[in-house]
Design an enzyme around this catalytic site. Structure first.
Site, mmCIF file in Angstrom:
data_model
loop_
_atom_site.group_PDB
_atom_site.id
_atom_site.type_symbol
_atom_site.label_atom_id
_atom_site.label_comp_id
_atom_site.label_asym_id
_atom_site.label_seq_id
_atom_site.Cartn_x
_atom_site.Cartn_y
_atom_site.Cartn_z
ATOM 1 N N TYR A 184 0.678 -1.324 -0.171
ATOM 2 C CA TYR A 184 0.052 0.163 -0.100
ATOM 3 C C TYR A 184 0.743 1.150 0.017
ATOM 4 O O TYR A 184 2.165 1.317 0.561
ATOM 5 C CB TYR A 184 -0.970 -0.082 1.368
ATOM 6 C CG TYR A 184 -0.269 -0.041 2.647
ATOM 7 C CD1 TYR A 184 -0.017 1.424 3.135
ATOM 8 C CD2 TYR A 184 0.220 -0.861 3.343
ATOM 9 C CE1 TYR A 184 0.575 1.667 4.244
ATOM 10 C CE2 TYR A 184 1.007 -0.867 4.334
ATOM 11 C CZ TYR A 184 0.992 0.653 4.983
ATOM 12 O OH TYR A 184 1.443 0.748 6.067
ATOM 13 N N CYS A 185 0.365 2.271 -0.622
ATOM 14 C CA CYS A 185 0.889 3.455 -0.602
ATOM 15 C C CYS A 185 -0.292 4.721 -0.511
ATOM 16 O O CYS A 185 -1.385 4.073 -0.210
ATOM 17 C CB CYS A 185 1.852 3.943 -1.752
ATOM 18 S SG CYS A 185 1.119 3.707 -3.250
ATOM 19 N N THR A 186 -0.075 6.035 -0.489
ATOM 20 C CA THR A 186 -1.107 6.963 -0.323
ATOM 21 C C THR A 186 -2.109 6.997 -1.338
ATOM 22 O O THR A 186 -3.430 6.747 -0.958
ATOM 23 C CB THR A 186 -0.416 8.381 -0.176
ATOM 24 O OG1 THR A 186 0.548 8.293 1.009
ATOM 25 C CG2 THR A 186 -1.593 9.416 0.087
#
Length: 260
Positions: free
Chosen positions: A92-94
């Site tokens: 995951y990332c932003t």
């Protein structure tokens, strides 16, 4: 080929299953699958510092470009020695873009079961609230850090109660980069050393003691900006480089020009 995107609701289900999948099959009665689930945070270090999914891992590097999961032989790499067929890797990332980049790299390295959070963390918080999330979410604007409630849709009473129970945990996730003490207010500052400019969390005591620098070496550096009170932001770095400051340390009309 990129990773399979998971909707926020599916991601939430995977988070709940993580504890079971992480237990070796020999310790789980009736489970002979031997599957694992690895939760990877592929954001920058300063983003992780203010908040992340509970149980996630990330490399000990400052920026995403240095991320080395699955690309090195170091023992600290959690992907080393994993069964590429039986390990589900959730990244995951932003907003989701960096996961697309990194999942392509891991796919070439032979990892089969790759998943990403559709729309990134901001989309998850909007759809599911703070379930499984600890702390704030770093944002790339002047606010720098926002609590999960900022992203929420209208929640049910049960969801509100669950979110309230997580508030105390959210408040204490931050650690001062310099001394390691707890930082309640999750707002970054830049190191006063122009040639460092590290973005980091800092307690009030260290900010004063180190004159706005991230470490003693930076405090002794030749090109220093003044320590700003509270959470004011520095001007553009070239202003300090070109010596356009007044004797008081800041440009007289800086606030009028909107640099803070």
């Amino acid at each position: 080929m990129r990773a399979t995107p998971l909707t926020p609701s599916k991601w939430k289900e995977r988070l709940k299953a993580k504890a079971c999948l992480d237990v070796p099959s020999s310790e789980t009665p009736g489970d002979t699958s031997g599957r694992r689930l690895l939760l990877l945070d592929v954001r920058n270090g300063y983003e992780w510092d203010v908040g992340h999914f509970e149980g996630a891992e990330r490399p000990n590097v400052d920026c995403f470009r240095s991320t080395s999961f699955g690309l090195s032989e170091e023992m600290s790499d959690p992907l080393n020695g994993l069964d590429k067929e039986k390990t589900d890797i959730l990244m995951y990332c932003t907003g989701g873009i960096r996961c697309d980049v990194y999942s392509t790299i891991l796919r070439k390295k032979g990892f089969r079961n790759l998943y990403t959070l559709e729309g990134g963390v901001s989309n998850y918080l909007k759809a599911e609230g703070p379930a499984g999330w600890v702390g704030n979410l770093f944002v790339f604007d002047g606010r720098l850090s926002l609590p999960p409630a900022t992203f929420r849709r209208q929640l049910s009473q049960e969801e509100e109660a669950a979110g309230a129970a997580a508030v105390e945990k959210e408040r204490w996730v931050g650690r001062c980069y310099s001394c390691g003490s707890e930082v309640v207010e999750l707002r970054h500052r830049n190191c006063a050393n122009i040639d460092c400019n590290r973005l980091y969390l800092c307690c009030g005591w260290c900010a004063e003691e180190l004159a706005g620098c991230c470490c003693s070496d930076c405090k002794a550096a030749p090109r220093l900006r003044p320590l700003l009170p509270g959470h004011q932001r520095y001007l553009k770095w070239h202003v300090y480089r070109d010596g356009l400051l007044t004797a008081h340390g800041e440009d007289d009309d800086a606030a009028d020009r909107g640099f803070y």
